[in-house]
Design a protein around this motif. Sequence first.
Motif, PDB file in Angstrom:
ATOM      1  N   PRO A 207       0.725  -1.097  -0.032  1.00 57.01           N
ATOM      2  CA  PRO A 207      -0.068  -0.072   0.112  1.00 57.01           C
ATOM      3  C   PRO A 207       0.798   1.176   0.005  1.00 57.01           C
ATOM      4  CG  PRO A 207      -0.738  -1.362   1.669  1.00 57.01           C
ATOM      5  CD  PRO A 207       0.433  -2.217   1.244  1.00 57.01           C
ATOM      6  N   SER A 208       2.159   1.246   0.558  1.00 53.64           N
ATOM      7  CA  SER A 208       2.863   2.409   0.500  1.00 53.64           C
ATOM      8  C   SER A 208       3.443   2.996  -0.698  1.00 53.64           C
ATOM      9  CB  SER A 208       3.860   2.263   1.371  1.00 53.64           C
ATOM     10  OG  SER A 208       4.909   1.448   0.687  1.00 53.64           O
ATOM     11  N   VAL A 209       3.253   2.032  -1.931  1.00 54.61           N
ATOM     12  CA  VAL A 209       3.492   2.516  -3.094  1.00 54.61           C
ATOM     13  C   VAL A 209       2.139   2.869  -4.149  1.00 54.61           C
ATOM     14  CG1 VAL A 209       5.812   1.356  -3.260  1.00 54.61           C
ATOM     15  CG2 VAL A 209       3.940   0.178  -4.069  1.00 54.61           C
ATOM     16  N   ARG A 210       1.238   2.951  -3.459  1.00 53.66           N
ATOM     17  CA  ARG A 210      -0.086   3.444  -4.400  1.00 53.66           C
ATOM     18  C   ARG A 210       0.079   4.962  -4.263  1.00 53.66           C
ATOM     19  NH1 ARG A 210      -6.210   3.116  -3.529  1.00 53.66           N
ATOM     20  NH2 ARG A 210      -6.744   3.521  -5.566  1.00 53.66           N
ATOM     21  N   TYR A 211      -0.305   5.232  -5.451  1.00 50.77           N
ATOM     22  CA  TYR A 211       0.023   6.814  -5.789  1.00 50.77           C
ATOM     23  C   TYR A 211       1.649   7.181  -6.053  1.00 50.77           C
ATOM     24  CZ  TYR A 211      -4.813   6.791  -4.221  1.00 50.77           C
ATOM     25  OH  TYR A 211      -6.156   6.781  -4.017  1.00 50.77           O
ATOM     26  N   ALA A 212       2.334   6.098  -6.539  1.00 48.93           N
ATOM     27  CA  ALA A 212       3.819   6.416  -6.578  1.00 48.93           C
ATOM     28  C   ALA A 212       4.255   6.370  -8.097  1.00 48.93           C
ATOM     29  CB  ALA A 212       4.475   5.444  -5.624  1.00 48.93           C
ATOM     30  N   ARG A 213       3.158   6.450  -9.101  1.00 46.48           N
ATOM     31  CA  ARG A 213       3.420   6.238 -10.511  1.00 46.48           C
ATOM     32  C   ARG A 213       2.688   7.327 -11.004  1.00 46.48           C
ATOM     33  NH1 ARG A 213       2.094   3.768 -14.375  1.00 46.48           N
ATOM     34  NH2 ARG A 213       0.189   2.475 -13.674  1.00 46.48           N
ATOM     35  N   TYR A 214       3.298   8.117 -11.880  1.00 51.32           N
ATOM     36  CA  TYR A 214       2.443   9.202 -12.508  1.00 51.32           C
ATOM     37  C   TYR A 214       1.778   8.526 -13.805  1.00 51.32           C
ATOM     38  CZ  TYR A 214       6.408  11.840 -10.982  1.00 51.32           C
ATOM     39  OH  TYR A 214       7.183  12.454 -10.025  1.00 51.32           O
ATOM     40  N   ALA A 215       0.309   8.899 -13.688  1.00 53.73           N
ATOM     41  CA  ALA A 215      -0.678   8.355 -14.608  1.00 53.73           C
ATOM     42  C   ALA A 215      -0.688   8.860 -15.934  1.00 53.73           C
ATOM     43  CB  ALA A 215      -2.121   8.944 -14.145  1.00 53.73           C
ATOM     44  N   TRP A 216      -0.333   7.589 -16.755  1.00 52.61           N
ATOM     45  CA  TRP A 216      -0.467   8.001 -18.310  1.00 52.61           C
ATOM     46  C   TRP A 216      -1.920   8.632 -18.712  1.00 52.61           C
ATOM     47  CZ3 TRP A 216       1.922   3.513 -21.607  1.00 52.61           C
ATOM     48  CH2 TRP A 216       2.987   3.158 -21.109  1.00 52.61           C
ATOM     49  N   PRO A 217      -1.711   9.343 -19.874  1.00 56.93           N
ATOM     50  CA  PRO A 217      -3.314   9.754 -20.003  1.00 56.93           C
ATOM     51  C   PRO A 217      -4.284   8.658 -20.219  1.00 56.93           C
ATOM     52  CG  PRO A 217      -1.447  10.971 -21.534  1.00 56.93           C
ATOM     53  CD  PRO A 217      -0.913   9.751 -20.595  1.00 56.93           C
ATOM     54  N   ALA A 218      -4.117   7.547 -20.875  1.00 53.27           N
ATOM     55  CA  ALA A 218      -5.101   6.723 -20.940  1.00 53.27           C
ATOM     56  C   ALA A 218      -5.294   6.223 -19.681  1.00 53.27           C
ATOM     57  CB  ALA A 218      -4.468   5.479 -21.763  1.00 53.27           C
ATOM     58  N   GLU A 219      -4.554   5.942 -18.782  1.00 47.49           N
ATOM     59  CA  GLU A 219      -4.854   5.465 -17.222  1.00 47.49           C
ATOM     60  C   GLU A 219      -5.741   6.628 -16.473  1.00 47.49           C
ATOM     61  OE1 GLU A 219      -1.308   3.063 -15.583  1.00 47.49           O
ATOM     62  OE2 GLU A 219      -0.858   5.156 -15.897  1.00 47.49           O
ATOM     63  N   PHE A 220      -5.507   7.720 -16.706  1.00 49.77           N
ATOM     64  CA  PHE A 220      -6.129   9.050 -16.178  1.00 49.77           C
ATOM     65  C   PHE A 220      -7.459   8.903 -16.704  1.00 49.77           C
ATOM     66  CE2 PHE A 220      -7.119  13.533 -17.072  1.00 49.77           C
ATOM     67  CZ  PHE A 220      -7.416  13.870 -15.614  1.00 49.77           C
TER      68      PHE A 220
ATOM     69  N   THR B  39     -11.004   8.836  -6.187  1.00 48.67           N
ATOM     70  CA  THR B  39      -9.738   8.628  -5.529  1.00 48.67           C
ATOM     71  C   THR B  39      -8.482   9.175  -5.805  1.00 48.67           C
ATOM     72  OG1 THR B  39      -9.340   6.670  -6.834  1.00 48.67           O
ATOM     73  CG2 THR B  39     -10.605   6.311  -5.107  1.00 48.67           C
ATOM     74  N   PRO B  40      -8.181  10.607  -5.490  1.00 48.87           N
ATOM     75  CA  PRO B  40      -6.889  11.043  -5.672  1.00 48.87           C
ATOM     76  C   PRO B  40      -5.912  10.594  -4.399  1.00 48.87           C
ATOM     77  CG  PRO B  40      -8.317  12.635  -4.488  1.00 48.87           C
ATOM     78  CD  PRO B  40      -9.357  11.410  -4.962  1.00 48.87           C
ATOM     79  N   ALA B  41      -4.748  10.838  -4.478  1.00 45.00           N
ATOM     80  CA  ALA B  41      -3.771  10.516  -3.389  1.00 45.00           C
ATOM     81  C   ALA B  41      -4.372  11.402  -2.254  1.00 45.00           C
ATOM     82  CB  ALA B  41      -2.421  10.936  -3.895  1.00 45.00           C
ATOM     83  N   PRO B  42      -4.019  10.767  -1.098  1.00 39.29           N
ATOM     84  CA  PRO B  42      -4.514  11.681   0.274  1.00 39.29           C
ATOM     85  C   PRO B  42      -4.071  12.998   0.211  1.00 39.29           C
ATOM     86  CG  PRO B  42      -3.597   9.576   0.912  1.00 39.29           C
ATOM     87  CD  PRO B  42      -3.280   9.685  -0.796  1.00 39.29           C
TER      88      PRO B  42
ATOM     89  N   SER C 257      -3.721  17.956  -8.847  1.00 39.57           N
ATOM     90  CA  SER C 257      -2.501  17.187  -8.748  1.00 39.57           C
ATOM     91  C   SER C 257      -2.501  16.075  -8.119  1.00 39.57           C
ATOM     92  CB  SER C 257      -1.299  18.042  -8.379  1.00 39.57           C
ATOM     93  OG  SER C 257      -1.648  18.593  -6.985  1.00 39.57           O
ATOM     94  N   GLU C 258      -3.115  15.734  -7.157  1.00 41.60           N
ATOM     95  CA  GLU C 258      -3.201  14.397  -6.446  1.00 41.60           C
ATOM     96  C   GLU C 258      -3.843  13.281  -7.279  1.00 41.60           C
ATOM     97  OE1 GLU C 258      -2.914  17.676  -3.206  1.00 41.60           O
ATOM     98  OE2 GLU C 258      -4.092  17.410  -4.945  1.00 41.60           O
ATOM     99  N   TYR C 259      -4.708  13.874  -8.264  1.00 41.71           N
ATOM    100  CA  TYR C 259      -5.173  12.808  -9.069  1.00 41.71           C
ATOM    101  C   TYR C 259      -4.417  12.070 -10.208  1.00 41.71           C
ATOM    102  CZ  TYR C 259      -9.423  10.255 -10.930  1.00 41.71           C
ATOM    103  OH  TYR C 259     -10.169   9.314 -11.489  1.00 41.71           O
ATOM    104  N   GLN C 260      -3.210  13.062 -10.519  1.00 46.51           N
ATOM    105  CA  GLN C 260      -2.159  12.580 -11.438  1.00 46.51           C
ATOM    106  C   GLN C 260      -1.485  11.339 -11.189  1.00 46.51           C
ATOM    107  OE1 GLN C 260      -3.734  14.092 -14.072  1.00 46.51           O
ATOM    108  NE2 GLN C 260      -4.975  15.439 -12.485  1.00 46.51           N
ATOM    109  N   PHE C 261      -1.794  10.859 -10.065  1.00 44.88           N
ATOM    110  CA  PHE C 261      -0.752   9.633  -9.620  1.00 44.88           C
ATOM    111  C   PHE C 261      -1.696   8.318  -9.393  1.00 44.88           C
ATOM    112  CE2 PHE C 261       1.330  13.144  -7.948  1.00 44.88           C
ATOM    113  CZ  PHE C 261       2.618  12.935  -8.178  1.00 44.88           C
ATOM    114  N   VAL C 262      -1.267   7.224 -10.050  1.00 38.25           N
ATOM    115  CA  VAL C 262      -1.886   5.865  -9.681  1.00 38.25           C
ATOM    116  C   VAL C 262      -1.077   4.929  -8.855  1.00 38.25           C
ATOM    117  CG1 VAL C 262      -3.115   5.812 -11.868  1.00 38.25           C
ATOM    118  CG2 VAL C 262      -0.801   4.938 -11.843  1.00 38.25           C
TER     119      VAL C 262
END
Length: 199
Positions: free
Chosen positions: A46-59, A150-153, A194-199
């Motif tokens: 769980p600690s690596v959730r929101y630790a990768r930048y969302a590709w446009p298709a993922e976003f 679900t953005p990052a916290p 900005s918090e939503y741009q991570f997956v």
Amino acid sequence: WNFFVSEVHQPDPAFIQSTANVYLQNRTEIRPVVRHILTSQWFTDPSVRYARYAWPAEFVARAIKEVGWQGFSLDKVRAPLANMGQLLFEPPNVGGWPLGTGWFSTGTMLARSNFAATLAGSQKEHLAVGLEPDAGTPQALLAAMLDRVTPAPFDAVPQQALMQYLLADGAWTGSTSQLTTRAAGLARLLVACSEYQFV
């Protein structure tokens, strides 16, 4: 590591070693390597959730799944994806699209924000109906929306800004018109943040 686990944390040496071992033990076949990564403790940590930048298709796919898609045509996605820098099935080369912060510029963030506005606007009534049980207080509405989108916290300051948005017209009544306007606006703000741009 960067593709599957994290672009903001340094690779764990144990991950590198175990993945290399699987690669070599399986005569350099990739399928066992991918299986190893996807079932590893690092991938599910769980600690690596929101630790990768969302590709446009993922976003885009995540936003549609979380905000809604009723009556939303996928044809409305092609141009925004191109403006975000990703044409599906047309990578820049055989290596695919680059990872990391290269997805983000003022232009591509504007494209993401515009897509958030288009999507949220198209789902106004559906959001209001779905969130009506949680419209008693602005706090309950914000909590329900954060369960749905679900953005990052968030830190306390953005949370306060979102609450100020909900209360911008004065007292919260939870009326249908207030809920219809504010729920869609809140969805737009969350998907564009900005918090939503991570997956």
